[in-house]
Design a protein around this motif. Sequence first.
Motif: not given
Length: 842
Positions: A21-27, A285-292
């Motif tokens: 949730f936190l990763a997606l929210m920040c993204a 790109l960074v968000a995809i890497l982090v969220v995955v």
Amino acid sequence: MMLRYALQTVRARMAGFLGAFLALMCAAALITACGTLLETGLRGTIHTERYAAAPVVVSADQYVHHTKVKHKKGKTKVKHKAKPIAERAWISADLGTTIARTPGVARVVPELTFLAQPLTPSGTGDRTAYGHAWDSAALTPYRLNAGRAPRAAGDLVIDDGLAARAHLRPGDRLTVQSTRSPHSYRVTGVATPGAPVRHQTSLFFSTAEARRLAAHPGQVTAFGVLPAEGTDPATVRQAVTRALHGTTAQVSTGDARGSVEFLDAAAARTRLVSMGGAMGGTSLLVAILVVVGTFALTVQQRHRELALLRAIAATPGQIRKLLGREALIVGAAAGTTGALLGLPLGGWLHSRFVSLGAVPVTLQPSVSAFPPLAALAATLLGAWAAARIASRRIAGIRPAEALAEARTERSRPAWGRIVAGLLLLAGGIVLVAVLTSLRTEPASTPVTFLAVVVLCTSVALLGPLLVKAAALLLAGPLRLTGQGGRLATANLRGNATRMASVVTPLTLLIGMTCTVLFVQSTLGDAARAQAREGVTANWVVAAQGPGVPGEVAQRLRAQHDTVTEVVRTTVRVGLDKYSAQGVTPAGLTRTWDPKVTAGSLGGLAPGTVAVSELAADQHHLRPGSTLKLTLGDGTPATLTVAAVYARGLGFGDLTFAHDLVAHHVDNPLASSVLVSTARTQKELATTLREFPGLRILSPAAADSLQADRQQANAEVNYLAMGLVLAFTAIAVVNTLAMSVAERVREFALLRLAGATRRQVLRVLRTEVLTVLLLATALGSGIALAVLSAFSLGMTGRAAPTVTPLLYVTVVAVAALLALVSSAVPGRAALRVPAVTVATAKE
């Protein structure tokens, strides 16, 4: 049915989904903020002030146009491109007669706009000051509230804002620095605008004086068109457009008039679109890497639960659907929250760009539902895709294998993951190789950050193998730390996948931060080094105001000093943009050495140009070649190449004769004056004492001043990428906390086996420091490779500028984040009695 199960799972495992949730929210917040910048660049409003009373404005074309025709397979394709010019384009004054004869036009008011800085202790209060002819006061309109209109060359009318700040009234004297030397004028009147004027200060001269100062005979800045009473402005606009058909004149109404008035705001649109797109692309790109990575860790923590579902006949498709719907539920909640938070974040980002001078305040931000909706859609798609990627292994193997892997990790990653990692590594190496051949900043900057993300993604895929390799290499040193070191080594080998999920964000944080920080210093230091080596003058005259007047050079030459005036601008060759300068040809080699590699500076004249090696290579130029270009104000010019020089990074890619450039820029005052003389600084200051705001600097002092300006410009780039780095730092904390929190049972078993809390924490700290060492090596290696390639392409030497203290600070901050984000959940896990944890249900 599957949606109900997903909702129940999310409710029951809310704490487990918190990291995702936190990763997606920040993204989502980051994408929304970048989207608001992009939308402001595309749709931001520029309200007019000076032309408030002129419904229709006619101005010159502020673009360079290029049409390309292709004939292929019997078909003809026409492609049209346009790029903005750097200075204000002027329009022929003769068109005023054509406009005045147009039906529906009551009056045509010619407008002159030029540099006019009042030299008062109070200044202009963050407002840009412009000079105009009093005849154009009707365009706002300005009306006299005291005194009379200017009639003679020495008369001046000022606006009421300046009069209040400087405590001026009719009869007072005011010194104005315009396009010529500072001159004292008598204030004959004070005028009040009939419409709000918040972003500029207006000074009105007599018509003859305004034409002299504007220095564009036979041309005007624009025409304000006042329709006849009862005539619709839209009808007048159409009539004027028809009347001017066949010319390059542009007809504007409504908010489009603001772009004519505030050229810097119009130029900022392009800058914001570029900046918002670059930030948004990198963020995505960074968000995809982090969220995955986050979802992969979440699925790994639920491996036993999912294996049991497979064992009781759940099909692979059902597992994928369950995880996909869970991801959509979490993504919807996180995306909505993040999108709402991203709106004020975007507003704050815009305000910071305004305060740093990157965006003028006249460009008003545009806010709509599109950026939040786009962020929500991207978050949902990213969450669903991340869940699908993370669930491939558990959904694709047999139930018995799933149960076996629920207790222990596989000995090696899947072959598909290894192949994908190697392909991305090869792709990153190719990008680094391409970077060595890119010689312009607009071309190299996106490739620089893309290379970092691609290489970090390869680290994410090859992470388990890298962790095992690191554990093997560090096994000897770790054994020396005692039993805790041996246990840490065993954990690194046995849980390489979990440890790799921590290595990825740490590597990205260190690699991206070092790249962001040292790209600017590498380019700036190389440019300054070339400038230091190329300035051979004894002294540099600089101005605190708009520039150094031409009379300063005349005074110095009268004392037999060799003087070179330098005027800066930007020109276009075709559609390619180049930084350029105009220099005084006489005695040039005594004050300036650009390291000529072909031709001679002795041939520099109004009809010739010297070019850098970069420009010469790109356009196949050599001494004697003909170069067609567009000057800063849109004037086409055809020049002969006189010389080719090597120090283009420090002095610009094109160098013209001073007089050629000075007649085609908004500010013809010299940015600096290079002086070669035997006289002292004090003697020069005595000669120039009549000119306020001048400074006599040594070349070293001028270099320090340039370094300060570069630092101010670099702050914009730091801010632009700062949010991405902050997001990566949050991902580091989030991933480490999730990784440690799942080890409650493991810690309890260690406690029951006789380990103390201190020993468990020591093992955890050893693991984190080992992972940090690996991430530091990988992140630093990636940054070094990318920066070296960037430096080789831009400066010709693979020697990036790295500040040791700053680098140590980056690593120290990463270490602090890693240690704190592991120690806090680790201590919390150890507070629960070991027996309670060991006997609890999994």
